[in-house]
Design an enzyme around this catalytic site. Structure first.
Site, PDB file in Angstrom:
ATOM      1  N   HIS A   1      -4.059   3.029  -3.591  1.00 14.44           N
ATOM      2  CA  HIS A   1      -4.243   2.594  -2.316  1.00 14.44           C
ATOM      3  C   HIS A   1      -3.526   1.179  -2.213  1.00 14.44           C
ATOM      4  CE1 HIS A   1      -6.833   1.734   1.271  1.00 14.44           C
ATOM      5  NE2 HIS A   1      -6.484   0.454   1.122  1.00 14.44           N
TER       6      HIS A   1
ATOM      7  N   HIS B   1     -29.268 -16.711  22.503  1.00 13.80           N
ATOM      8  CA  HIS B   1     -28.015 -16.678  23.856  1.00 13.80           C
ATOM      9  C   HIS B   1     -27.557 -17.774  24.328  1.00 13.80           C
ATOM     10  CE1 HIS B   1     -30.263 -12.562  23.446  1.00 13.80           C
ATOM     11  NE2 HIS B   1     -29.897 -12.207  24.768  1.00 13.80           N
TER      12      HIS B   1
ATOM     13  N   HIS C   1       0.747  -1.314   0.138  1.00 15.41           N
ATOM     14  CA  HIS C   1      -0.159   0.019  -0.058  1.00 15.41           C
ATOM     15  C   HIS C   1       0.885   1.319   0.022  1.00 15.41           C
ATOM     16  CE1 HIS C   1      -2.339  -3.154   1.615  1.00 15.41           C
ATOM     17  NE2 HIS C   1      -3.490  -2.440   1.183  1.00 15.41           N
TER      18      HIS C   1
ATOM     19  N   GLU D   1     -19.414  -5.183  23.231  1.00 11.14           N
ATOM     20  CA  GLU D   1     -18.524  -6.191  23.075  1.00 11.14           C
ATOM     21  C   GLU D   1     -17.408  -6.035  22.496  1.00 11.14           C
ATOM     22  OE1 GLU D   1     -21.777  -6.480  22.168  1.00 11.14           O
ATOM     23  OE2 GLU D   1     -22.930  -7.399  23.790  1.00 11.14           O
TER      24      GLU D   1
END
Lengths: 683, 683
Positions: free
Chosen positions: B268, B488, B30, B426
């Site tokens: 890029h 869950h 890059h 999370e």
């Protein structure tokens, strides 16, 4: 509202009492939000949503997504009161074995549930996908109708909680929804400022309204969950906004009117306790001695929504039938894709390749498949999370999906376009794909590097749980990725994805297996599938077989004697190693079969006979080869088997060096074969 | 700047030429961002950062995090020019086997790299954790110094790309950084509006500056990557802002000054091509025929930063030594935790429980461990992503970490507090924990339900790759979670986490194993560990053993004969089933051993002798029991073994019903044992 009757208010209060009772009876659950949101959600189901409780799959319906899945009662109680099939006994059975009212709403389990929610953020992101799908479907079926005049125009409503707002997946999806100018999307954000850790200010101080304005959304704030007129006005304003998604920030008091527990974490995720429930009933004029009290008047009143729904459906049907008469081909397409059927002869468009030692990367073969299917399967659309050129996910000549204003030099966009650009937002991509597949019959796919399946894993799991046929194009599927190094090289991903029940992980060996894999994936409509494709070139092999790929595993090269002493099983780019090893072993006199096993899940689904035929239990000399952890192969290997695998992270170098340095080579396969043979002979 | 010399400019242009050359030589990489950011990042390393190239681990240094890890050259070239040990040959070796310059920066691999980046979003989120750790450490060591006057005051700088901004994990972390008022954090957002899919407008139209303002950040925009003075002014403004994190939106032209490829996706992620590289050199006054051209003057000039760094370090050292003299106990604490040592006798504080049929949930045992360790291990701190009460992660009596203004009725906060509140974020939690552990010697932990380890998986993987000792408290570790249902209930999570190389997954059987697990996890400093803990109560067993837990697996109950005919191995809440099954089998005359295996990874790390002793290869009758998929147990089971597992999603009901309905019971273990025995006898 002026026409808000005592019965309306009694219905709202009935919802509150039922929510408190249901959680109390179960002993666990989330009463608070169902209570505080009762007026707004009741108003939504009774006065806003275009829906027909007698036909939950009516394609003209508005969608309601409960992103705050923990507040499942919010939805169940509306489904009960609207007459979707739930009865009072179902409410009493909340969160118990076999009930229609599980802890979180489950798609396919309870009529009227549009998507499975609970893992926070997913519902909102699903809804962004639904709103996109609604536009794409309109473009397929009725592109020329004036705005709001098509039978395919409808609204997507979402109810989101503080937790949904905190999750990153909603940030990703909401930013994209702004870019996509999804005027058909309205998010109701229940800003009660209470979560499990009580007052959210301990972790959430942002100005969420301003954040959504920064995404390009239209944002209105309504103060107070009891302000039904204010809420309805906000919904009306949202509907009037056709060029931007809308957020209604609804400031409620969780658990209202529980006198001691409202506005606290205690009202969020636990039963209120008998005394507090009695207090609620007293406050609302219910008999504190009675449970699950619903008057016949209330139920008759609320279920009258079904008549209005039927009338609305009938009116829609006239417009729809007129459309169908005028557009027989489009109607046929709608019928076909709604039934998830593929057109006659579509497989003729699949490309085929001659066996060739040089071959091509399977990601490039995949690009050819997509290019060839473009005109045959208009329902197929998708894109990448900013890796289009690497994932080879863009169909040549397809416009991009989006308002014309987002067109770039490389990608012309139009609202009904086909190529999706998710940005570097893998998690949202996964959730959006679910929403698209849930909304209608189109078949969406999304690409990223296999390593970044980790970023989208919660959405992939939900696709599997819901059995929706989303498709993942996971390229750069091993250390074959090369120079980008260990952060980008999947090692454990194939195994960990195979662990998700109901997900098909498909890793074709070459170009022809890639075409076969796409065929099988498109024919499979009862769950998600992920294609694991190579960055690097792989030879086009002799002996690949479409039917074999669809069965998950098959004999690619038989032992020359016809009776194998040894079976080499491999997937993807490692099949070539097994083929080369077979030559060496055969030359040494070892009767060696090569099995290509692109999809373990499909192989497992075959009858015992077939599996026994491919991997005879009598042949204990077995080698399995995959450039990843061995975890998913031990069950096939048995006591005498060997696995050529990679049990550590990768490194940054060209891919050939990596395969050599890490011992994923023909020589390693031959050596493993000798060990396995020797183990059998000595055992 | 006024004192910007020709040598400075030549150094900047040298960076550009080297970036183009290095990618050209490798053939991939890059170049674009390394070129366009050369002035700003050079100015940062030469004029802003407090750093000492001769001591990369100086605790007083400012941290520089390259969140845009793909632009690794941006960092490598500064490390080379500043004199961190990289030389020109290392730059030439970019992305090759064994080089110090892998495709993405790797912590522990290259001196001066603060964290491993590449998976987008992680670096920025790590940096938020570092900024939090800096404050917490200051609170431990030097709480009373005036702002800016402590040897423990320093800055955290991040360089982020468009992709970082798109990823949801940065949204989560940035919102929290606003809440935490992290004045020591500055994010430089390289807004070049180009990503792999070229012009980012196809997927990114939000007003990012406004979004960060909504998070409570201070935001400045600098137009043009060449405006070094503007950039330095913005950095100065950011440093002056001590109550809010700062973002500098730096609008650059990617690939500048490559005449044909700048400002496009072509600059890029690919080599520019020989012609374009030559054009760059011509434009900058370099010889297009030469590669890797660095003049001695330039290098001498840039490496003079090391002298300034040494001077700065020496000045700091005086202040530090004065602090050490005045604070011998705090200095001792700093030395201890910097060496990742635990205090003498700390294990005396660990709780112990008597064997008891009723027992307690292991998540509750974990709470007792934390409470007991609170005063003994000040380096231990953590919290939950909005599940504190469920995860039992709050140490009783500990203040929350945050500005006092975010205090709530339940949680008093102060800037040096100890309890972390991540919100429902999370993924950010995982990344923040990495940043905290990387920053210094504290030991951070974070809790959520085991199912939501999926949300944080990319961060967990990076912890394992970097070998940082983060701790995850994953409770509700099976269908024992009960009523919340399949969304869950973890089924495949234990197996899929075990797949991550270097992660320890620890699932204690009861309260005493939980204390032992915490002990072993805290003693382990070379990688992350996750505790899988029950929601439901489990009996406190006879025979548990701390040393055995630390070895990963051990004989919990020996066969009465002393020579087992059968071995039952289980983890966590299923160990009790093995214990019960053993009684039945022993009563039938089957000599049955029970092995508890809380951590497969630790067991694998034992010597062969020990493992053979626990699971003798001669005993082929074996049963493995775990309420999850069998995937990780097949390798132990062998041809005659049986696995009692769960190969499908869970359901919503009370946990006892689920264990019964899904056949994870004592009876099932006994039946499996009989099958295994019969298989051995008939085999």
């Amino acid at each position: 509202p002026e026409d808000w009757t005592e019965l309306d208010q009694r219905a709202v209060d009935t919802i509150r009492v039922l929510a408190a009772d249901a959680v109390e009876k179960c002993g666990s659950g989330h009463p608070g939000t169902a209570m505080s949101l009762a007026p707004a959600v009741y108003a939504l189901f009774q006065r806003v949503l275009r829906h027909d409780p007698n036909d939950a799959s009516w394609i003209g319906r508005d969608r309601f997504v409960l992103s705050a899945g923990h507040s499942s009662l919010t939805l169940y109680l509306q489904l009960y009161l609207s007459g979707y099939g739930l009865e009072l006994d179902d409410i009493k059975g909340l969160r118990t074995w076999g009930s229609a009212t599980p802890g979180h709403p489950e798609y396919g389990h309870t009529t009227g549930v549009e998507t499975t929610t609970g893992p926070l953020g997913q519902g909102l992101a699903n809804a962004v996908g639904m709103a996109m799908a609604a536009r794409r479907e309109r473009g397929l079926f009725d592109p020329d109708a004036e705005p709001g005049e098509s039978a395919f125009d409808h609204q997507i409503y979402v109810l989101a909680s503080d937790g949904d707002i905190e999750e990153g997946v909603t940030s990703e999806a909401s930013s994209l929804a702004g870019t996509q100018q999804l005027g058909n999307l309205t998010v109701i954000y229940d800003a009660n400022e209470i979560s499990i850790e009580d007052d959210t200010h301990i972790a959430l101080s942002e100005d969420t309204a301003k954040r959504y304005e920064a995404y390009g959304w239209h944002v209105v704030t309504v103060d107070g969950g009891e302000d039904v007129q204010g809420f309805l006005d906000a919904v009306e304003a949202a509907r009037a906004e056709t060029d931007r998604p809308s957020m209604i920030v609804l400031r409620t008091v969780i658990g209202y009117p529980a006198p001691n527990k409202m506005n606290s974490g205690k009202a969020h995720g636990a039963a209120l306790g008998a005394e507090e429930v009695a207090e609620v009933k007293k406050a609302l004029g219910f008999d504190p001695e009675k449970s699950f009290e619903v008057s016949e008047e209330v139920l008759a009143h609320t279920r009258s929504v079904a008549e209005r729904g039927r009338a609305s459906h009938e009116k829609w049907q006239i417009a729809f039938d007129a459309w169908a008469d005028e557009n027989p081909q489009r109607k046929a397409l709608l019928d076909r894709i709604s039934a998830r059927q593929l057109p006659e002869g579509w497989t003729d468009a699949l490309p085929a390749w001659e066996a060739d030692g040089k071959g091509i990367a399977t990601r490039k073969a995949s690009a050819e498949v997509l290019a060839n299917l473009k005109d045959v399967l208009p329902e197929l659309w998708g894109g990448s999370s900013d890796l289009a050129e690497s994932n080879n996910t863009t169909m040549k000549g397809a416009d991009s999906f989006g308002p014309e204003s987002i067109s770039t030099g490389m990608f012309p966009a139009q609202p009904y376009g086909r190529t999706l650009h998710f940005g570097v937002r893998e998690h949202a991509m996964g959730s959006l794909l679910n929403g698209i597949a849930l909304h209608g019959g189109t078949r969406p796919y999304g690409g990223t590097f296999l390593i970044f399946s980790d970023y989208m894993r919660p959405a992939v799991r939900l696709a599997a749980l819901m059995r929706v046929p989303t498709i993942y194009v996971w390229t750069h599927d091993s250390i074959g990725l090369g120079e980008d190094g260990p952060t980008h090289q999947p090692i454990e991903q194939l195994a960990s994805l195979r662990g998700i029940p109901g997900l098909s992980v498909v890793r074709p060996a070459d170009s022809n297996e890639t075409a076969a894999a796409w065929k099988a994936v498109l024919e499979k409509t009862d769950g998600p599938a992920g294609l694991a494709l190579t960055r690097q070139g792989v030879p086009t092999l002799e002996g690949t077989d479409r039917a074999g790929v669809a069965r998950g595993g098959y004999v690619l090269a038989e032992a020359s004697s016809g009776t194998p002493e040894l079976v080499l099983t491999a997937t993807g780019s490692e099949v070539q190693l097994a083929v080369e090893a077979r030559k060496i072993l055969e030359a040494e006199g070892v009767a060696t079969r090569v099995v290509s096993m692109p999809c373990v899940e499909w192989f497992d689904a075959q009858e015992d006979d077939y599996r026994e035929q491919v991997l005879p239990s009598s042949v204990r000399a077995r080698v399995f080869v995959e450039a990843g952890i061995a975890q998913s192969w031990h069950r096939f290997a048995g006591d005498n088997g060997e696995i050529v695998s990679l049990e550590h992270f990768g490194a940054s170098a060209d891919y050939k060096t990596l395969f050599n340095e890490f011992g994923i080579t023909t020589d390693a396969v031959v050596a493993a074969a000798r060990r396995s043979l020797s183990s059998v002979r000595s055992g």
